[in-house]
Design a protein around this motif. Sequence first.
Motif, PDB file in Angstrom:
ATOM      1  N   VAL A 321       0.835  -1.198   0.000  1.00 33.32           N
ATOM      2  CA  VAL A 321       0.000   0.000   0.000  1.00 33.32           C
ATOM      3  C   VAL A 321       0.871   1.250   0.000  1.00 33.32           C
ATOM      4  N   ASP A 322       1.892   1.257   0.841  1.00 32.85           N
ATOM      5  CA  ASP A 322       2.791   2.414   0.905  1.00 32.85           C
ATOM      6  C   ASP A 322       3.519   2.626  -0.429  1.00 32.85           C
ATOM      7  N   THR A 323       3.965   1.530  -1.038  1.00 32.22           N
ATOM      8  CA  THR A 323       4.643   1.621  -2.334  1.00 32.22           C
ATOM      9  C   THR A 323       3.716   2.186  -3.393  1.00 32.22           C
ATOM     10  N   LEU A 324       2.473   1.731  -3.372  1.00 24.13           N
ATOM     11  CA  LEU A 324       1.490   2.210  -4.338  1.00 24.13           C
ATOM     12  C   LEU A 324       1.281   3.709  -4.195  1.00 24.13           C
ATOM     13  N   ARG A 325       1.113   4.152  -2.965  1.00 21.97           N
ATOM     14  CA  ARG A 325       0.895   5.586  -2.730  1.00 21.97           C
ATOM     15  C   ARG A 325       2.137   6.414  -3.100  1.00 21.97           C
ATOM     16  N   GLU A 326       3.302   5.869  -2.834  1.00 24.17           N
ATOM     17  CA  GLU A 326       4.536   6.580  -3.152  1.00 24.17           C
ATOM     18  C   GLU A 326       4.678   6.772  -4.659  1.00 24.17           C
ATOM     19  N   TYR A 327       4.387   5.738  -5.425  1.00 20.34           N
ATOM     20  CA  TYR A 327       4.463   5.839  -6.881  1.00 20.34           C
ATOM     21  C   TYR A 327       3.391   6.784  -7.420  1.00 20.34           C
ATOM     22  N   GLN A 328       2.199   6.720  -6.808  1.00 17.88           N
ATOM     23  CA  GLN A 328       1.110   7.576  -7.278  1.00 17.88           C
ATOM     24  C   GLN A 328       1.466   9.054  -7.125  1.00 17.88           C
ATOM     25  N   ALA A 329       2.180   9.364  -6.049  1.00 14.63           N
ATOM     26  CA  ALA A 329       2.551  10.755  -5.786  1.00 14.63           C
ATOM     27  C   ALA A 329       3.571  11.282  -6.806  1.00 14.63           C
ATOM     28  N   ASN A 330       4.259  10.394  -7.515  1.00 12.66           N
ATOM     29  CA  ASN A 330       5.292  10.788  -8.481  1.00 12.66           C
ATOM     30  C   ASN A 330       4.972  10.296  -9.882  1.00 12.66           C
ATOM     31  N   LYS A 331       3.690  10.223 -10.196  1.00 14.51           N
ATOM     32  CA  LYS A 331       3.270   9.682 -11.489  1.00 14.51           C
ATOM     33  C   LYS A 331       3.885  10.430 -12.672  1.00 14.51           C
ATOM     34  N   GLU A 332       3.865  11.740 -12.571  1.00 15.78           N
ATOM     35  CA  GLU A 332       4.282  12.548 -13.706  1.00 15.78           C
ATOM     36  C   GLU A 332       5.769  12.424 -14.019  1.00 15.78           C
ATOM     37  N   ALA A 341       7.091  -1.225 -12.213  1.00 21.90           N
ATOM     38  CA  ALA A 341       6.991  -1.609 -10.802  1.00 21.90           C
ATOM     39  C   ALA A 341       5.630  -1.249 -10.230  1.00 21.90           C
ATOM     40  N   LEU A 342       5.106  -0.080 -10.622  1.00 23.00           N
ATOM     41  CA  LEU A 342       3.792   0.339 -10.144  1.00 23.00           C
ATOM     42  C   LEU A 342       2.695  -0.597 -10.644  1.00 23.00           C
ATOM     43  N   LEU A 343       2.809  -0.990 -11.918  1.00 22.13           N
ATOM     44  CA  LEU A 343       1.820  -1.902 -12.481  1.00 22.13           C
ATOM     45  C   LEU A 343       1.848  -3.256 -11.764  1.00 22.13           C
ATOM     46  N   TYR A 344       3.048  -3.734 -11.444  1.00 21.91           N
ATOM     47  CA  TYR A 344       3.181  -4.998 -10.705  1.00 21.91           C
ATOM     48  C   TYR A 344       2.514  -4.879  -9.330  1.00 21.91           C
ATOM     49  N   THR A 345       2.800  -3.742  -8.659  1.00 20.80           N
ATOM     50  CA  THR A 345       2.227  -3.527  -7.328  1.00 20.80           C
ATOM     51  C   THR A 345       0.714  -3.469  -7.388  1.00 20.80           C
ATOM     52  N   LYS A 346       0.188  -2.720  -8.364  1.00 17.25           N
ATOM     53  CA  LYS A 346      -1.258  -2.599  -8.511  1.00 17.25           C
ATOM     54  C   LYS A 346      -1.905  -3.952  -8.788  1.00 17.25           C
ATOM     55  N   THR A 347      -1.277  -4.754  -9.627  1.00 19.36           N
ATOM     56  CA  THR A 347      -1.821  -6.080  -9.949  1.00 19.36           C
ATOM     57  C   THR A 347      -1.912  -6.961  -8.708  1.00 19.36           C
ATOM     58  N   LYS A 348      -0.859  -6.961  -7.910  1.00 22.26           N
ATOM     59  CA  LYS A 348      -0.843  -7.787  -6.705  1.00 22.26           C
ATOM     60  C   LYS A 348      -1.855  -7.288  -5.673  1.00 22.26           C
ATOM     61  N   VAL A 349      -1.971  -5.966  -5.521  1.00 19.26           N
ATOM     62  CA  VAL A 349      -2.928  -5.404  -4.564  1.00 19.26           C
ATOM     63  C   VAL A 349      -4.358  -5.712  -4.996  1.00 19.26           C
ATOM     64  N   ASP A 350      -4.646  -5.588  -6.297  1.00 25.11           N
ATOM     65  CA  ASP A 350      -5.979  -5.925  -6.805  1.00 25.11           C
ATOM     66  C   ASP A 350      -6.312  -7.387  -6.535  1.00 25.11           C
ATOM     67  N   ALA A 351      -5.343  -8.250  -6.789  1.00 24.11           N
ATOM     68  CA  ALA A 351      -5.571  -9.681  -6.559  1.00 24.11           C
ATOM     69  C   ALA A 351      -5.815  -9.949  -5.078  1.00 24.11           C
ATOM     70  N   ALA A 352      -5.073  -9.252  -4.210  1.00 19.61           N
ATOM     71  CA  ALA A 352      -5.258  -9.427  -2.762  1.00 19.61           C
ATOM     72  C   ALA A 352      -6.633  -8.943  -2.340  1.00 19.61           C
ATOM     73  N   GLN A 353      -7.050  -7.779  -2.867  1.00 18.91           N
ATOM     74  CA  GLN A 353      -8.378  -7.250  -2.552  1.00 18.91           C
ATOM     75  C   GLN A 353      -9.473  -8.222  -2.978  1.00 18.91           C
ATOM     76  N   ASN A 354      -9.351  -8.734  -4.191  1.00 22.00           N
ATOM     77  CA  ASN A 354     -10.371  -9.650  -4.712  1.00 22.00           C
ATOM     78  C   ASN A 354     -10.453 -10.920  -3.882  1.00 22.00           C
ATOM     79  N   PHE A 355      -9.307 -11.447  -3.470  1.00 21.19           N
ATOM     80  CA  PHE A 355      -9.315 -12.685  -2.699  1.00 21.19           C
ATOM     81  C   PHE A 355      -9.932 -12.463  -1.314  1.00 21.19           C
ATOM     82  N   ILE A 356      -9.554 -11.377  -0.652  1.00 21.99           N
ATOM     83  CA  ILE A 356     -10.098 -11.090   0.678  1.00 21.99           C
ATOM     84  C   ILE A 356     -11.600 -10.840   0.594  1.00 21.99           C
ATOM     85  N   THR A 357     -12.023 -10.127  -0.457  1.00 27.05           N
ATOM     86  CA  THR A 357     -13.457  -9.888  -0.654  1.00 27.05           C
ATOM     87  C   THR A 357     -14.200 -11.206  -0.878  1.00 27.05           C
TER      88      THR A 357
END
Length: 501
Positions: A321-332, A341-357
Motif C-alpha cells: 500500500v505504501d509503495t502504491l501511494r509513493e508511486y502515485q505521488a510521483n506519477k508525472e 513496478a507500479l503496475l506490478y504492485t497494482k496487480t498484486k494489490v488488486d488480486a489481494a483485494q479480490n481474494f479477501i473480498t
Amino acid sequence: MAQNQVQEQRLTQEQRLAQSITQQQLLHAQLVELPITQLVERVNAEMDDNPAIEVAGPGDDYADFTDNTENSESSDISESPDYEQEERQSALDEALESIGRDDEELPVYYAGEQQEESTREQGLMAQSDSFYDQLLEQMAMARLSDSERYIMEYLIGSLDDDGLLRKSLSQLSDELAIYHNLDVSPTEIEHVLQLLQQFDPAGIGARSLQECLLLQIARREPSRLKDLMQKAIEQFFDLFTKKHWKQLRSALRITDLQADVLIRELRKLNPKPGSAMGETSGRSMQQITPDFIVDTHDDGSVTFVLNHGEVPELAVSQSFVDTLREYQANKEHMSHQMKEALLYTKTKVDAAQNFITAIRQRQHTLTVTMQAIIQWQHRFFEEGDEALLRPMILKDIAERTGLDLSTISRVSNSKYAQTRWGTFPLRFFFSDSLKTAEGEELSTREIKAAIRDIIHHEEKQKPLSDDMIQKMLSEQGFPIARRTVSKYREQMGIPVARLRR
C-alpha cells in the motif's frame, strides 16, 4: 477518428469490467465449494503466491516489494525496438490512469470475530480420540478390579454406533468364556454395566431406548417434572413412542400446560448418546471437521457459528500500500521502470483485494444458507428426531436466501454441521417429498424412518411383509402404496422379509 478511439476505449473498459466481475464470481464460487480444511490450504497457497496478502495485525513483517527479476525484465524491455517500447509504454500509461482515482478502502477479513465463541466446540472436534478411546479414558479414572476392568473394556467394544448395548448379558457371558477364557456370570457383567452407565454422556450403555431415556432422566435434579418424566417413560412408554400426547396427558392426569412442558423436556432427551462422541470403535474413518457448530439451547432456540479453523485474519500488505501511494505521488516523473513496478504492485494489490473480498463473501453466503436451513428444519435441531425433517430441496433454500441454485448446491457439498444430536453432512437436511392422492405432502425421509422403526420392532422369527408394513404405515398416517414401501426399503438396504429371519 478521435470519437472512434474514445468509443473503443470505453468498450475496452467495459469488457475489462465484465471480465473482472466474471473472475470475481468464479473465485467466489470456488471458495464457497471448499470445506474448511481445504479452505485453509487454499488461503495458505494464496499467501505464498501473492506477497500483497498477509496476516493482519500489528508488528507483522511486511513483504519487501523489491524484486530483481522484475527489474531485469524491465531492463530487457527497455532494450527492445522503439515500436514495441512505445506500444508497451502506451499500455502502461492506460493501465496507470485508473490508479488512485478512487480512495477505496482496502478490505480486511477477520476470521477471529467468532472464533472465541466456538473455541470450546472446535476443541471437541479437534480431538482425534475415537468413541472407544473416550470411554476408555473415563474407565481409567474409575476404581475397578482387574476383572471388572477387562469386562468393562469388552462392554465398551460391544456397544453399537449409537452407544447402546444390544447384546444380552448371557450372550456376553458366553463370549467372554469361550473367546477370552473369563468365567463371569451375567450378574457380574450387569454390575460392571451399571458402572459404565454412569459414564458420560448420560444414556451410554443402555440396553434399550427406554433404559437410555430413564438413565438421562435419573441425572436430573429432583423435581415434580422429573417424577412425571420418569413415570411417562416407565409406565406409558408405548404412548410416548407413538406420540399419543393426549392419551399420555390423560394417563398422567395433568393439565395441558403441564403436558406441553413435559413433552418439550422429553423431546430434549438424546436417543443416540453415542452420536455426540465422534467415530465409533473399530472404524478407520477420516476425521470430519464441521464447517458449522450448531447449538440448541434449553429454551428451544438454535444458534450457530462458522468454524474458521486455522484461517488467519487477512489484510493487504501495508508495504504494498505504501509503495502504491509513493508511486502515485510521483506519477508525472516516473521512468518506464518505475511504471512497470507500479503496475506490478497494482496487480498484486488488486488480486489481494479480490481474494479477501471473496473470503468475506463466502462467509456471508455460508451464514445465510445455514440460517435458512435451521429455520426450515428448526424442529429437527430442537429435538433431534429424523422423522421431524421437513421436505426441503435446494430450490427452497435458494428462494429463501435469494442465492443462485448452483451456489446453494456448492455450499451443501462436502460440508458438515455439528449439532447436539451428532455431526451431519449438509445434504442430510435435504429430502424430497411425496404427495398423496389427497394432495398431502409427506417427507420421504419421514416415511423411511417409519419403515425402519417398524422393521426394527418386528418379531425376528416372523418378519413383516411389505403388504403388512404398508398397512401399518397407513394406520400411522402414511397412505402410500406397497411398491413405494418396497422401493424405500431397498434404498435403505433392508432385505425382504424372508431374508430377515
